[in-house]
Design a protein around this motif. Structure first.
Motif, PDB file in Angstrom:
ATOM      1  N   GLU A  19       0.960  -1.186  -0.055  1.00 55.78           N
ATOM      2  CA  GLU A  19       0.003   0.070   0.125  1.00 55.78           C
ATOM      3  C   GLU A  19       0.906   1.160   0.213  1.00 55.78           C
ATOM      4  OE1 GLU A  19      -3.395   0.305  -0.064  1.00 55.78           O
ATOM      5  OE2 GLU A  19      -3.523  -1.877  -0.559  1.00 55.78           O
ATOM      6  N   PRO A  20       0.466   2.346  -0.728  1.00 56.09           N
ATOM      7  CA  PRO A  20       1.304   3.328  -0.948  1.00 56.09           C
ATOM      8  C   PRO A  20       1.783   4.073   0.473  1.00 56.09           C
ATOM      9  CG  PRO A  20      -0.254   3.631  -2.504  1.00 56.09           C
ATOM     10  CD  PRO A  20      -0.364   2.287  -1.635  1.00 56.09           C
ATOM     11  N   LEU A  21       1.024   4.028   1.545  1.00 59.83           N
ATOM     12  CA  LEU A  21       0.951   4.925   2.731  1.00 59.83           C
ATOM     13  C   LEU A  21       2.187   3.772   3.486  1.00 59.83           C
ATOM     14  CD1 LEU A  21      -2.183   6.382   3.897  1.00 59.83           C
ATOM     15  CD2 LEU A  21      -0.288   7.367   2.775  1.00 59.83           C
ATOM     16  N   ALA A  22       2.069   2.704   3.578  1.00 62.54           N
ATOM     17  CA  ALA A  22       2.891   1.640   4.086  1.00 62.54           C
ATOM     18  C   ALA A  22       4.282   1.834   3.439  1.00 62.54           C
ATOM     19  CB  ALA A  22       2.523   0.468   4.138  1.00 62.54           C
ATOM     20  N   LEU A  23       4.328   1.938   2.261  1.00 66.35           N
ATOM     21  CA  LEU A  23       5.628   1.855   1.423  1.00 66.35           C
ATOM     22  C   LEU A  23       6.388   3.174   1.707  1.00 66.35           C
ATOM     23  CD1 LEU A  23       7.462   0.838  -0.744  1.00 66.35           C
ATOM     24  CD2 LEU A  23       6.216   1.891  -2.488  1.00 66.35           C
ATOM     25  N   ILE A  24       5.542   4.433   1.829  1.00 68.15           N
ATOM     26  CA  ILE A  24       6.296   5.704   2.283  1.00 68.15           C
ATOM     27  C   ILE A  24       6.812   5.674   3.573  1.00 68.15           C
ATOM     28  CG2 ILE A  24       5.984   7.983   2.636  1.00 68.15           C
ATOM     29  CD1 ILE A  24       4.077   7.766   0.025  1.00 68.15           C
ATOM     30  N   GLN A  25       5.926   4.938   4.688  1.00 66.70           N
ATOM     31  CA  GLN A  25       6.423   4.873   5.913  1.00 66.70           C
ATOM     32  C   GLN A  25       7.886   4.034   6.052  1.00 66.70           C
ATOM     33  OE1 GLN A  25       2.771   3.763   7.619  1.00 66.70           O
ATOM     34  NE2 GLN A  25       2.211   5.697   8.569  1.00 66.70           N
ATOM     35  N   ALA A  26       7.739   2.910   5.434  1.00 64.35           N
ATOM     36  CA  ALA A  26       8.915   2.059   5.322  1.00 64.35           C
ATOM     37  C   ALA A  26      10.105   2.678   4.520  1.00 64.35           C
ATOM     38  CB  ALA A  26       8.761   0.584   4.604  1.00 64.35           C
ATOM     39  N   HIS A  27       9.958   3.548   3.595  1.00 65.14           N
ATOM     40  CA  HIS A  27      10.816   3.946   2.714  1.00 65.14           C
ATOM     41  C   HIS A  27      10.475   5.600   2.471  1.00 65.14           C
ATOM     42  CE1 HIS A  27      12.431  -0.094   1.893  1.00 65.14           C
ATOM     43  NE2 HIS A  27      11.192  -0.382   1.740  1.00 65.14           N
ATOM     44  N   PRO A  28      10.726   6.478   3.351  1.00 65.63           N
ATOM     45  CA  PRO A  28      10.309   7.718   3.248  1.00 65.63           C
ATOM     46  C   PRO A  28      10.878   8.513   2.199  1.00 65.63           C
ATOM     47  CG  PRO A  28      11.116   7.202   5.517  1.00 65.63           C
ATOM     48  CD  PRO A  28      11.263   6.139   4.594  1.00 65.63           C
ATOM     49  N   ALA A  29      12.255   7.974   1.554  1.00 66.71           N
ATOM     50  CA  ALA A  29      12.809   8.649   0.332  1.00 66.71           C
ATOM     51  C   ALA A  29      11.846   8.539  -0.953  1.00 66.71           C
ATOM     52  CB  ALA A  29      14.021   8.431   0.183  1.00 66.71           C
ATOM     53  N   VAL A  30      10.695   7.526  -0.687  1.00 69.17           N
ATOM     54  CA  VAL A  30      10.031   7.271  -2.008  1.00 69.17           C
ATOM     55  C   VAL A  30       9.042   8.235  -2.359  1.00 69.17           C
ATOM     56  CG1 VAL A  30       8.505   5.535  -1.229  1.00 69.17           C
ATOM     57  CG2 VAL A  30       9.336   5.432  -3.419  1.00 69.17           C
ATOM     58  N   MET A  31       8.840   9.073  -1.259  1.00 72.75           N
ATOM     59  CA  MET A  31       7.674  10.214  -1.365  1.00 72.75           C
ATOM     60  C   MET A  31       8.225  11.205  -2.113  1.00 72.75           C
ATOM     61  SD  MET A  31       6.030  12.377   1.571  1.00 72.75           S
ATOM     62  CE  MET A  31       7.357  13.674   1.719  1.00 72.75           C
ATOM     63  N   LYS A  32       7.270  11.686  -3.143  1.00 70.75           N
ATOM     64  CA  LYS A  32       7.510  13.050  -4.067  1.00 70.75           C
ATOM     65  C   LYS A  32       7.958  14.041  -3.014  1.00 70.75           C
ATOM     66  CE  LYS A  32       5.719  15.709  -7.780  1.00 70.75           C
ATOM     67  NZ  LYS A  32       7.337  15.587  -8.509  1.00 70.75           N
ATOM     68  N   ARG A  33       8.629  14.988  -3.320  1.00 70.21           N
ATOM     69  CA  ARG A  33       9.179  15.934  -2.688  1.00 70.21           C
ATOM     70  C   ARG A  33       9.104  17.309  -3.081  1.00 70.21           C
ATOM     71  NH1 ARG A  33      12.700  11.739  -2.128  1.00 70.21           N
ATOM     72  NH2 ARG A  33      14.218  12.771  -3.369  1.00 70.21           N
ATOM     73  N   PRO A  34       8.973  18.460  -2.572  1.00 73.53           N
ATOM     74  CA  PRO A  34       8.781  18.666  -1.281  1.00 73.53           C
ATOM     75  C   PRO A  34       7.277  18.278  -0.897  1.00 73.53           C
ATOM     76  CG  PRO A  34       9.169  20.884  -2.011  1.00 73.53           C
ATOM     77  CD  PRO A  34       9.364  19.693  -3.216  1.00 73.53           C
ATOM     78  N   LEU A  35       6.813  18.115   0.221  1.00 79.15           N
ATOM     79  CA  LEU A  35       5.497  18.036   0.703  1.00 79.15           C
ATOM     80  C   LEU A  35       5.378  19.312   1.617  1.00 79.15           C
ATOM     81  CD1 LEU A  35       2.639  17.117   0.782  1.00 79.15           C
ATOM     82  CD2 LEU A  35       3.336  15.670   2.719  1.00 79.15           C
ATOM     83  N   ILE A  36       4.478  20.559   1.179  1.00 78.75           N
ATOM     84  CA  ILE A  36       4.488  21.591   1.749  1.00 78.75           C
ATOM     85  C   ILE A  36       3.285  21.676   2.552  1.00 78.75           C
ATOM     86  CG2 ILE A  36       5.046  24.078   1.696  1.00 78.75           C
ATOM     87  CD1 ILE A  36       6.241  23.562  -1.071  1.00 78.75           C
ATOM     88  N   GLU A  37       3.367  22.220   3.715  1.00 77.12           N
ATOM     89  CA  GLU A  37       2.157  22.114   4.563  1.00 77.12           C
ATOM     90  C   GLU A  37       2.023  23.662   5.010  1.00 77.12           C
ATOM     91  OE1 GLU A  37      -0.367  20.614   8.738  1.00 77.12           O
ATOM     92  OE2 GLU A  37       1.756  19.946   8.479  1.00 77.12           O
ATOM     93  N   VAL A  38       0.971  24.604   4.699  1.00 77.77           N
ATOM     94  CA  VAL A  38       0.714  25.838   4.980  1.00 77.77           C
ATOM     95  C   VAL A  38      -0.544  25.783   5.739  1.00 77.77           C
ATOM     96  CG1 VAL A  38       0.776  28.182   4.364  1.00 77.77           C
ATOM     97  CG2 VAL A  38       2.151  26.700   3.240  1.00 77.77           C
ATOM     98  N   ASP A  39      -0.468  26.084   7.250  1.00 83.92           N
ATOM     99  CA  ASP A  39      -2.016  26.295   7.474  1.00 83.92           C
ATOM    100  C   ASP A  39      -3.095  25.164   7.336  1.00 83.92           C
ATOM    101  OD1 ASP A  39      -1.361  28.720   8.706  1.00 83.92           O
ATOM    102  OD2 ASP A  39      -1.836  29.659   7.211  1.00 83.92           O
ATOM    103  N   GLY A  40      -2.418  23.756   7.192  1.00 85.84           N
ATOM    104  CA  GLY A  40      -3.254  22.907   7.006  1.00 85.84           C
ATOM    105  C   GLY A  40      -3.604  22.497   5.462  1.00 85.84           C
ATOM    106  N   VAL A  41      -3.126  23.153   4.542  1.00 84.32           N
ATOM    107  CA  VAL A  41      -3.414  23.028   2.979  1.00 84.32           C
ATOM    108  C   VAL A  41      -2.110  22.635   2.642  1.00 84.32           C
ATOM    109  CG1 VAL A  41      -3.510  23.996   0.911  1.00 84.32           C
ATOM    110  CG2 VAL A  41      -4.896  25.021   2.847  1.00 84.32           C
TER     111      VAL A  41
END
Length: 106
Positions: A67-89
């Motif tokens: 599952e994609p979320l499990a894969l990202i948790q196991a291998h964080p570098a496989v997540m597209k970057r950057p993921l930017i959070e601004v006031d919940g968006v």
């Protein structure tokens, strides 16, 4: 404002330079909080996985089938970057359009 990424990622460096008030969260060390990761997957779907990354290419078929979320948790570098959070968006990636959208929220 938080930027989830890697300190040695070129896109993350560009985002940090353009957004000096942001705090970088290195996903290899700190990971991405489950709530943020779930929200990101709901918003971006499979685009959250960076299938062009060195990490992805190094995974076997069994790992890629997770599952994609499990894969990202196991291998964080496989997540597209950057993921930017601004006031919940959330914003994914870095380009002129995203830079404009983020700056419009500030």
């Amino acid at each position: 404002m938080l930027i989830y990424g890697l300190k040695n990622c070129d896109s993350c460096r560009k985002a940090m330079k353009a957004l000096p008030e942001a705090q970088l969260v290195d996903v290899r060390g700190a990971g991405v909080p489950d709530a943020v990761l779930t929200q990101a997957y709901e918003r971006f779907g499979s685009a959250l996985l960076n299938t062009r990354s060195t990490t992805w290419r190094g995974l076997d078929d069994a790992a890629r089938a997770q599952e994609p979320l499990a894969l990202i948790q196991a291998h964080p570098a496989v997540m597209k970057r950057p993921l930017i959070e601004v006031d919940g968006v959330l914003f994914l990636g870095w380009n002129k359009e995203i830079e404009g959208d983020v700056n419009a929220m500030l």
